[in-house]
Motif scaffolding. Sequence first.
Motif, short mmCIF file in Angstrom:
data_model
loop_
_atom_site.label_atom_id
_atom_site.label_comp_id
_atom_site.label_asym_id
_atom_site.label_seq_id
_atom_site.Cartn_x
_atom_site.Cartn_y
_atom_site.Cartn_z
N ARG A 57 0.83 -1.20 0.00
CA ARG A 57 0.00 0.00 0.00
C ARG A 57 0.86 1.24 0.00
N GLN A 58 0.36 2.31 -0.62
CA GLN A 58 1.08 3.57 -0.67
C GLN A 58 0.58 4.52 0.41
N PHE A 59 1.52 4.97 1.26
CA PHE A 59 1.23 5.92 2.31
C PHE A 59 2.10 7.16 2.12
N ALA A 60 1.70 8.26 2.73
CA ALA A 60 2.51 9.46 2.72
C ALA A 60 2.42 10.11 4.10
N LEU A 61 3.57 10.25 4.75
CA LEU A 61 3.64 10.85 6.07
C LEU A 61 3.82 12.36 5.92
N LEU A 62 2.88 13.14 6.45
CA LEU A 62 2.92 14.59 6.29
C LEU A 62 3.89 15.22 7.29
N ILE A 63 4.65 16.20 6.80
CA ILE A 63 5.66 16.89 7.60
C ILE A 63 5.35 18.39 7.69
N ASP A 64 4.74 18.92 6.67
CA ASP A 64 4.48 20.35 6.55
C ASP A 64 3.11 20.70 7.16
N PRO A 65 3.04 21.61 8.14
CA PRO A 65 1.74 22.01 8.69
C PRO A 65 0.77 22.51 7.63
N ALA A 66 1.28 23.15 6.58
CA ALA A 66 0.40 23.63 5.51
C ALA A 66 -0.25 22.47 4.78
N GLU A 67 0.47 21.38 4.63
CA GLU A 67 -0.10 20.20 4.00
C GLU A 67 -1.16 19.55 4.88
N VAL A 68 -0.94 19.58 6.18
CA VAL A 68 -1.96 19.08 7.11
C VAL A 68 -3.26 19.87 6.94
N GLU A 69 -3.14 21.18 6.90
CA GLU A 69 -4.31 22.03 6.71
C GLU A 69 -5.01 21.71 5.39
N ARG A 70 -4.22 21.56 4.33
CA ARG A 70 -4.81 21.32 3.01
C ARG A 70 -5.57 19.99 2.98
N VAL A 71 -4.97 18.95 3.51
CA VAL A 71 -5.60 17.63 3.47
C VAL A 71 -6.88 17.62 4.31
N LEU A 72 -6.83 18.20 5.50
CA LEU A 72 -8.00 18.18 6.36
C LEU A 72 -9.12 19.08 5.84
N GLU A 73 -8.76 20.21 5.25
CA GLU A 73 -9.78 21.12 4.73
C GLU A 73 -10.45 20.55 3.48
N HIS A 74 -9.79 19.63 2.79
CA HIS A 74 -10.37 19.06 1.57
C HIS A 74 -10.84 17.62 1.80
N SER A 75 -11.43 17.41 2.95
CA SER A 75 -12.12 16.15 3.24
C SER A 75 -13.62 16.42 3.13
N PRO A 76 -14.40 15.47 2.67
CA PRO A 76 -14.06 14.10 2.32
C PRO A 76 -13.60 13.90 0.87
N GLU A 77 -13.60 14.95 0.07
CA GLU A 77 -13.11 14.84 -1.31
C GLU A 77 -12.05 15.89 -1.54
N PRO A 78 -10.88 15.48 -2.00
CA PRO A 78 -10.47 14.14 -2.40
C PRO A 78 -9.77 13.34 -1.30
N PHE A 79 -9.89 13.77 -0.04
CA PHE A 79 -9.22 13.06 1.06
C PHE A 79 -10.27 12.51 2.01
N ALA A 80 -10.60 11.26 1.87
CA ALA A 80 -11.70 10.64 2.61
C ALA A 80 -11.27 10.20 4.00
N PRO A 81 -12.05 10.56 5.04
CA PRO A 81 -11.76 10.03 6.39
C PRO A 81 -11.94 8.53 6.48
N ALA A 82 -12.80 7.95 5.64
CA ALA A 82 -13.09 6.51 5.70
C ALA A 82 -12.00 5.72 5.00
N THR A 83 -10.82 5.66 5.63
CA THR A 83 -9.72 4.89 5.08
C THR A 83 -9.97 3.40 5.29
N ARG A 84 -9.23 2.58 4.57
CA ARG A 84 -9.41 1.14 4.71
C ARG A 84 -9.06 0.66 6.12
N GLU A 85 -7.99 1.22 6.69
CA GLU A 85 -7.58 0.82 8.03
C GLU A 85 -8.63 1.21 9.07
#
Length: 372
Positions: A57-85
């Motif tokens: 599986r492909q994962f990406a560990l976030l390091i940049d606070p700006a990236e954290v903001e971007r990913v969380l603000e753009h949920s659930p599309e294209p970043f879905a909280p309902a991950t497989r895990e």
Amino acid sequence: MIFSVLLTPLAKGVIIRRPRVMALAERQQWDACGIRAMQRLRAKHGLAPYPLRIFGRQFALLIDPAEVERVLEHSPEPFAPATREKTAALRHFQPHGVLTSRGELRELRRAFNEIVLAADVDVEAVVEYEVDRMLQHTTTLDWDTFAVCWWRIVRRIVLGTGARDDNGLTDSLAALRRAANWAFLRPQRRGLRRRFQRGLAVHLDRAEQGTLAAAIADVPVAPGVDPYGQVPHWLFAFDAAGMSTFRALTLPPDDLAVLEAVRLWPTTPLLLRESTVDGTTYLIYTPFFHRDDETLPFAHRFAPEIWRNGRKPALVPFSAGPGVCPGRDLVLRTGAAVLTALRARHHFTPSVSFGPELPATLNHFGLRFEVN
């Protein structure tokens, strides 16, 4: 690095904490190790998401606070909280919850949760009664004593006085959550889940006035929402709130002490979002973003003032964006009411003392307070 950042949260128990492992984590300060590992990773690789390949599986560990903001603000599309895990873990006890849902069904369930969790519940009256009962014969407050009181409060807020002493209900949920810690690796206990659901339905059907159960009965429900199926997650979330409230008793009195406790000792150490475009799962190691002493001057101290002018970037004790915890206000209100009630009656001296810097890992199971 992988162990301290990814495996230690799993070892402690993502869905329900393991007491013995938590004691070890505190002795060895696992979260401090994770924070330092993230700092080394940033120094070596920069701010770009760090790619990981795990079990194909492909994962990406976030390091940049700006990236954290971007990913969380753009949920659930294209970043879905309902991950497989996450879905594999939560299906053990809440297969129809918001965090395991996508698309229109997620939106309907999310809206239902927001309406019910904003209902008018007399939290303070419940807290006052239960704290008084707990402290009548208490000279030393430990986690076991506090947890009995906390769960009585929670059951009354969610289900009513008729559920106050139904320890079996929340014990069954705890057993299901222990299985959920293993996600894919443990078969679902379907029989236990059915028994838990039947017991839960007895209390919800009663719809006792002034409870979340009554609010459920008053809210029109769209097909597929499964209103009773949302409640296990509320109980699950209240467990984390209890941990933070008990830890907050080690901090100076402040109306934001519980919120600060969640920042200092995150109850969700890993936030996950799965790309609906390419399937990559993004990992946010919250202790790093909350306690990065290379960028945050307040990292290791009690700093309630940081919240008074609005949330700071990448400080996400209740997640953020469209996926922010819908019960945030209710759990903070409950925790604050418990702290206020405790401190109005007694002085609590913790068995541990801290230096100028607060520890990165604090084992709530091991905390004890002398009651004076």
